[in-house]
Design a protein around this motif. Structure first.
Motif, PDB file in Angstrom:
ATOM      1  N   VAL A 193       2.052  10.749   3.767  1.00 13.59           N
ATOM      2  CA  VAL A 193       2.497  10.556   2.475  1.00 13.59           C
ATOM      3  C   VAL A 193       1.737  11.194   1.487  1.00 13.59           C
ATOM      4  CG1 VAL A 193       3.558   8.238   3.479  1.00 13.59           C
ATOM      5  CG2 VAL A 193       1.325   8.439   2.285  1.00 13.59           C
ATOM      6  N   THR A 194       2.344  11.287   0.356  1.00 12.32           N
ATOM      7  CA  THR A 194       1.798  11.978  -0.729  1.00 12.32           C
ATOM      8  C   THR A 194       1.637  10.977  -1.994  1.00 12.32           C
ATOM      9  OG1 THR A 194       2.701  14.296  -0.288  1.00 12.32           O
ATOM     10  CG2 THR A 194       1.791  14.043  -2.571  1.00 12.32           C
ATOM     11  N   THR A 195       0.257  10.452  -2.030  1.00 10.71           N
ATOM     12  CA  THR A 195       0.165   9.566  -3.059  1.00 10.71           C
ATOM     13  C   THR A 195      -0.360  10.347  -4.582  1.00 10.71           C
ATOM     14  OG1 THR A 195      -2.256   9.415  -2.724  1.00 10.71           O
ATOM     15  CG2 THR A 195      -0.895   8.009  -1.449  1.00 10.71           C
ATOM     16  N   VAL A 196      -0.377   9.608  -5.522  1.00 11.62           N
ATOM     17  CA  VAL A 196      -1.016  10.075  -6.710  1.00 11.62           C
ATOM     18  C   VAL A 196      -2.239  10.828  -6.615  1.00 11.62           C
ATOM     19  CG1 VAL A 196      -1.804   9.847  -9.195  1.00 11.62           C
ATOM     20  CG2 VAL A 196       0.301   8.278  -8.182  1.00 11.62           C
ATOM     21  N   ALA A 197      -3.018  10.441  -5.623  1.00 13.93           N
ATOM     22  CA  ALA A 197      -4.440  11.268  -5.679  1.00 13.93           C
ATOM     23  C   ALA A 197      -4.445  12.161  -4.514  1.00 13.93           C
ATOM     24  CB  ALA A 197      -5.661  10.211  -5.261  1.00 13.93           C
ATOM     25  N   GLY A 198      -3.381  12.172  -3.601  1.00 14.16           N
ATOM     26  CA  GLY A 198      -3.559  13.302  -2.614  1.00 14.16           C
ATOM     27  C   GLY A 198      -2.788  12.680  -1.566  1.00 14.16           C
ATOM     28  N   LYS A 199      -2.764  13.643  -0.273  1.00  7.92           N
ATOM     29  CA  LYS A 199      -2.087  13.057   0.863  1.00  7.92           C
ATOM     30  C   LYS A 199      -2.803  12.319   1.828  1.00  7.92           C
ATOM     31  CE  LYS A 199       1.050  17.304   0.831  1.00  7.92           C
ATOM     32  NZ  LYS A 199       1.498  18.547   1.358  1.00  7.92           N
ATOM     33  N   LEU A 200      -2.085  11.468   2.600  1.00 13.56           N
ATOM     34  CA  LEU A 200      -2.706  10.536   3.649  1.00 13.56           C
ATOM     35  C   LEU A 200      -1.992  10.727   4.849  1.00 13.56           C
ATOM     36  CD1 LEU A 200      -2.921   7.458   1.443  1.00 13.56           C
ATOM     37  CD2 LEU A 200      -4.992   8.826   2.257  1.00 13.56           C
ATOM     38  N   ARG A 201      -2.670  10.702   6.077  1.00 12.25           N
ATOM     39  CA  ARG A 201      -1.937  10.682   7.134  1.00 12.25           C
ATOM     40  C   ARG A 201      -2.214   9.182   8.018  1.00 12.25           C
ATOM     41  NH1 ARG A 201      -4.897  14.145   9.779  1.00 12.25           N
ATOM     42  NH2 ARG A 201      -3.507  15.926   9.352  1.00 12.25           N
ATOM     43  N   GLY A 202      -1.141   8.827   8.428  1.00  6.86           N
ATOM     44  CA  GLY A 202      -1.427   7.458   9.193  1.00  6.86           C
ATOM     45  C   GLY A 202      -1.211   7.516  10.463  1.00  6.86           C
ATOM     46  N   TYR A 203      -0.350   6.538  11.108  1.00 14.17           N
ATOM     47  CA  TYR A 203       0.174   6.642  12.321  1.00 14.17           C
ATOM     48  C   TYR A 203       1.373   5.597  12.486  1.00 14.17           C
ATOM     49  CZ  TYR A 203      -2.357   2.351  13.680  1.00 14.17           C
ATOM     50  OH  TYR A 203      -2.957   1.118  13.918  1.00 14.17           O
ATOM     51  N   LYS A 204       2.196   6.140  13.404  1.00 11.80           N
ATOM     52  CA  LYS A 204       3.371   5.223  13.872  1.00 11.80           C
ATOM     53  C   LYS A 204       3.416   4.629  15.370  1.00 11.80           C
ATOM     54  CE  LYS A 204       8.395   5.163  13.401  1.00 11.80           C
ATOM     55  NZ  LYS A 204       9.601   6.027  13.253  1.00 11.80           N
ATOM     56  N   MET A 205       3.383   3.259  15.177  1.00  6.23           N
ATOM     57  CA  MET A 205       3.443   2.773  16.533  1.00  6.23           C
ATOM     58  C   MET A 205       4.885   2.067  16.721  1.00  6.23           C
ATOM     59  SD  MET A 205       1.838   2.024  19.372  1.00  6.23           S
ATOM     60  CE  MET A 205      -0.134   2.178  18.774  1.00  6.23           C
ATOM     61  N   ASP A 206       5.782   2.337  17.746  1.00  4.80           N
ATOM     62  CA  ASP A 206       7.095   2.106  17.522  1.00  4.80           C
ATOM     63  C   ASP A 206       7.777   2.265  16.351  1.00  4.80           C
ATOM     64  OD1 ASP A 206       6.720   1.627  20.253  1.00  4.80           O
ATOM     65  OD2 ASP A 206       6.498  -0.634  20.228  1.00  4.80           O
ATOM     66  N   ASP A 207       8.287   1.277  15.689  1.00  3.77           N
ATOM     67  CA  ASP A 207       8.736   1.152  14.455  1.00  3.77           C
ATOM     68  C   ASP A 207       8.303   1.310  13.077  1.00  3.77           C
ATOM     69  OD1 ASP A 207       8.632  -1.100  15.404  1.00  3.77           O
ATOM     70  OD2 ASP A 207      10.590  -1.814  14.353  1.00  3.77           O
ATOM     71  N   ILE A 208       6.855   1.123  13.491  1.00  3.60           N
ATOM     72  CA  ILE A 208       6.135   0.740  12.008  1.00  3.60           C
ATOM     73  C   ILE A 208       5.025   1.677  11.738  1.00  3.60           C
ATOM     74  CG2 ILE A 208       4.525  -1.215  11.226  1.00  3.60           C
ATOM     75  CD1 ILE A 208       7.486  -1.961  11.468  1.00  3.60           C
ATOM     76  N   TYR A 209       5.240   2.179  10.713  1.00  3.51           N
ATOM     77  CA  TYR A 209       3.977   2.891  10.024  1.00  3.51           C
ATOM     78  C   TYR A 209       2.725   2.229   9.696  1.00  3.51           C
ATOM     79  CZ  TYR A 209       7.878   6.623   9.797  1.00  3.51           C
ATOM     80  OH  TYR A 209       8.646   7.363  10.075  1.00  3.51           O
ATOM     81  N   HIS A 210       1.583   2.758   9.971  1.00  2.04           N
ATOM     82  CA  HIS A 210       0.548   2.087   9.771  1.00  2.04           C
ATOM     83  C   HIS A 210      -0.349   2.899   8.896  1.00  2.04           C
ATOM     84  CE1 HIS A 210       0.542  -1.080  13.026  1.00  2.04           C
ATOM     85  NE2 HIS A 210       1.532  -0.287  13.322  1.00  2.04           N
ATOM     86  N   PHE A 211      -1.042   2.651   7.840  1.00  2.00           N
ATOM     87  CA  PHE A 211      -1.945   3.473   7.048  1.00  2.00           C
ATOM     88  C   PHE A 211      -3.111   2.660   6.410  1.00  2.00           C
ATOM     89  CE2 PHE A 211       2.086   5.627   6.669  1.00  2.00           C
ATOM     90  CZ  PHE A 211       1.794   6.895   6.244  1.00  2.00           C
ATOM     91  N   GLU A 212      -4.238   2.649   7.424  1.00  2.00           N
ATOM     92  CA  GLU A 212      -5.352   1.823   7.200  1.00  2.00           C
ATOM     93  C   GLU A 212      -6.310   2.472   6.494  1.00  2.00           C
ATOM     94  OE1 GLU A 212      -5.787   1.281  11.388  1.00  2.00           O
ATOM     95  OE2 GLU A 212      -3.900  -0.096  11.430  1.00  2.00           O
ATOM     96  N   GLY A 213      -7.031   1.735   5.544  1.00  2.00           N
ATOM     97  CA  GLY A 213      -8.362   2.092   4.804  1.00  2.00           C
ATOM     98  C   GLY A 213      -7.913   3.199   3.685  1.00  2.00           C
ATOM     99  N   ILE A 214      -7.025   2.940   2.978  1.00  3.05           N
ATOM    100  CA  ILE A 214      -6.778   3.904   1.677  1.00  3.05           C
ATOM    101  C   ILE A 214      -7.805   3.175   0.592  1.00  3.05           C
ATOM    102  CG2 ILE A 214      -5.023   4.186   0.120  1.00  3.05           C
ATOM    103  CD1 ILE A 214      -2.790   3.610   2.254  1.00  3.05           C
ATOM    104  N   ARG A 215      -8.407   4.239   0.259  1.00  4.73           N
ATOM    105  CA  ARG A 215      -9.263   3.944  -0.939  1.00  4.73           C
ATOM    106  C   ARG A 215      -8.226   3.892  -2.133  1.00  4.73           C
ATOM    107  NH1 ARG A 215     -14.882   5.199  -1.651  1.00  4.73           N
ATOM    108  NH2 ARG A 215     -15.753   3.830  -3.237  1.00  4.73           N
ATOM    109  N   TYR A 216      -8.376   2.753  -2.870  1.00  4.48           N
ATOM    110  CA  TYR A 216      -7.535   2.575  -4.160  1.00  4.48           C
ATOM    111  C   TYR A 216      -8.353   2.566  -5.510  1.00  4.48           C
ATOM    112  CZ  TYR A 216      -9.297  -2.370  -4.188  1.00  4.48           C
ATOM    113  OH  TYR A 216      -9.973  -3.540  -4.395  1.00  4.48           O
TER     114      TYR A 216
END
Length: 530
Positions: free
Chosen positions: A14-37
């Motif tokens: 995904v592309t956030t205001v600050a930059g791009k982030l890579r998460g992972y998908k497990m079955d039908d759910i996307y996980h994005f963990e440890g995003i610095r806000y």
């Protein structure tokens, strides 16, 4: 059956205001963990993260806030926890979603963890996992870490403008997290104009506190407060702010004009100095409380200063039947004779009060074993009822009430304790051993989950799974009671709660003992309370 896992060089990204982030998908759910806000210097206000080039990894939970002392694990069968590395650089959040369509506009639920303003983290309890809430609720789930205790709530305002908001730095982190949601959640399929903040215990206190922060205006549209309203005086501070700060400086070997040096001492050194100062006051019978305190940033407890902008936000407020009063008997409570039930209640509230309390309990909870009258909460429910009425009187938006009253089949029967409703709200009863109640769990989880979800999406908890609940008023509290048979009741427990509250010795929150006991059997120390 094997789960379908996706985490490639370019998916999911995904592309956030600050930059791009890579998460992972497990079955039908996307996980994005440890995003610095956000980022922040010690005692300072949070600021936006620096934009980056390339793709940052978001597949690991971020550090949690340091706490002053690790509790002793206990009761894990009831509230399973997990541990994680800590750092003062703890402004991280996690996102679960079933869609990355920027036009999906799914309701967003932002969770603030319990542990008061001193302990806990976004992943502390196993039941905080957002996978099932996102999957079965079709919402975007966000959980947040922020600064706690001395790192988030030490009042240094007497030492100059530089520290004007150190007393509320942890609360400022939460505002920063909501600003991040406002700016970025659309990239995760969420609707930035349909955000519900919710939290339990200290997390509920964070929800009520954010309603009193002008900078949070417009960052959320609904609020859920779970066992998070405390009676007046419970979090009062016994020690003036400057005096406490001076005690910490002294423990660090610093003078009053050297307060800036406190920004640079090692994390553990600050923890040790803070604990030493707390112990010093504890020896005098004085408590230290970590909580927001009023200033230009935070207007104060709404019960003292009014609800302000929070009056424009629909609210769902509730507690559990026993909270911290749940007792664990020496035998199965279903085998108690009437005389034994009365003796248990008399032992707690006095012989002269036993019959009245049992009668009021039977009136409020017809058919429920009267021995549980001894476990009625005298800490949260009374304050919650006052809060509900006060907000209903001031607010043009609806205020709804709930109570979770399930009896769990553990240790001979235990009435719903502090945190016991969380797995049902997150649709995570499968992760908590004690939640497995034959013939009950599936129905009860559906009722709790569905009504909380309906409120988050629409501002109204009513749905097909539960009986109709009216908003409360300044004069009447309508409560949905989640139990063996979930019902809606009108002013059903007010008299019982008042009597119990009057007979319950005042309880004060705060840090007192901070030195672990020298105990070879590992029974010493402070138990998990969140």
């Amino acid at each position: 059956m094997a789960k379908r896992f996706i985490c490639t060089m370019d998916e999911p990204v995904v592309t956030t205001v600050a930059g791009k982030l890579r998460g992972y998908k497990m079955d039908d759910i996307y996980h994005f963990e440890g995003i610095r806000y956000a980022k922040a210097k010690r005692f300072g206000d949070p600021r936006k993260v620096t934009p980056w080039e390339g793709i940052k990894d978001a597949t690991n939970y971020g550090p949690i806030s340091p706490i002053l002392r690790n509790p002793t694990p206990s009761g894990e069968v009831k509230i399973p926890h997990r541990f994680w590395p800590a750092s003062e650089n703890c402004q991280y959040l996690n996102v679960w979603t079933n869609s990355l369509d920027t036009n999906a506009k799914k309701a967003v639920m932002v969770w603030f963890h319990g542990g008061g303003f001193a302990d806990g983290s976004s992943i502390e309890q196993v039941a905080y996992d957002g996978t099932n809430l996102a999957r079965y609720g079709d919402v975007v789930v966000v959980t947040v870490n922020h600064r706690l205790n001395v790192f988030g709530f030490l009042d240094l305002s007497d030492f100059g403008e530089r520290y004007a908001n150190s007393r509320n730095a942890g609360l400022a982190d939460l505002v920063a997290s909501l600003k991040w949601v406002k700016e970025n959640i659309m990239q995760f399929g969420g609707d930035p104009e349909n955000v519900t903040i919710f939290g339990q215990s200290g997390g509920g206190g964070k929800v009520t506190s954010l309603g009193q922060v002008p900078a949070a205006k417009g960052l959320f549209q609904k609020a859920i407060v779970m066992s998070g309203v405390l009676a007046k005086g419970m979090t009062d501070q016994d020690v003036p702010a400057k005096e406490f700060a001076m005690a910490i400086l002294s423990e660090l070997g610093l003078k009053e004009d050297e307060v800036e040096k406190m920004e640079k001492v090692p994390t553990q050194a600050l923890i040790d100095a803070t604990n030493a100062a707390i112990a010093q006051y504890a020896a005098q019978g004085k408590r230290i409380n970590w909580r927001p305190t009023p200033n230009d940033f935070y207007t104060g407890d709404p019960m003292n200063v009014g609800f302000g902008e929070a009056s424009k936000v629909p609210t769902f407020v509730g507690t559990v039947i026993a909270e911290f009063s749940a007792g664990e008997p020496t035998k199965d409570k279903e085998t108690y004779t009437w005389e034994e039930k009365r003796a248990a209640v008399a032992d707690k509230f006095g012989d002269a009060n036993a019959d009245r309390i049992m009668d009021l309990f039977a009136k409020a909870y017809p058919g429920k074993n009267q021995v549980y009258a001894r476990d009625i909460d005298g800490m949260f429910r009374h304050a919650a009822l006052d809060y509900i009425k006060a907000k209903a009187k001031e607010s043009p938006e609806p205020v709804y009430s709930y109570l979770f009253a399930q009896i769990f089949d553990v240790h001979g029967g235990v009435a719903a304790w502090h945190c016991s409703d969380i797995p049902f709200v997150f649709h995570n009863t499968d992760l908590v051993p004690v939640c497995q109640i034959e013939g009950v769990t599936e129905r009860l989880e559906k009722e709790v989950f569905s009504s909380f979800l309906s409120f988050a999406k629409t501002g109204n908890p009513n749905c097909e799974a539960v009986p109709e609940l009216k908003p409360s008023t300044a004069d009447k509290v309508y409560t949905i009671v989640y139990d063996e048979k979930t019902e809606v009741k009108e002013d059903f427990d007010e008299e019982l709660v008042k009597v119990v509250n009057d007979l319950t010795p005042p309880r004060r929150m705060g840090m007192t003992e901070t030195v672990p006991k020298d105990d070879d059997d590992e029974e010493g120390g402070r138990a998990w309370l969140y």
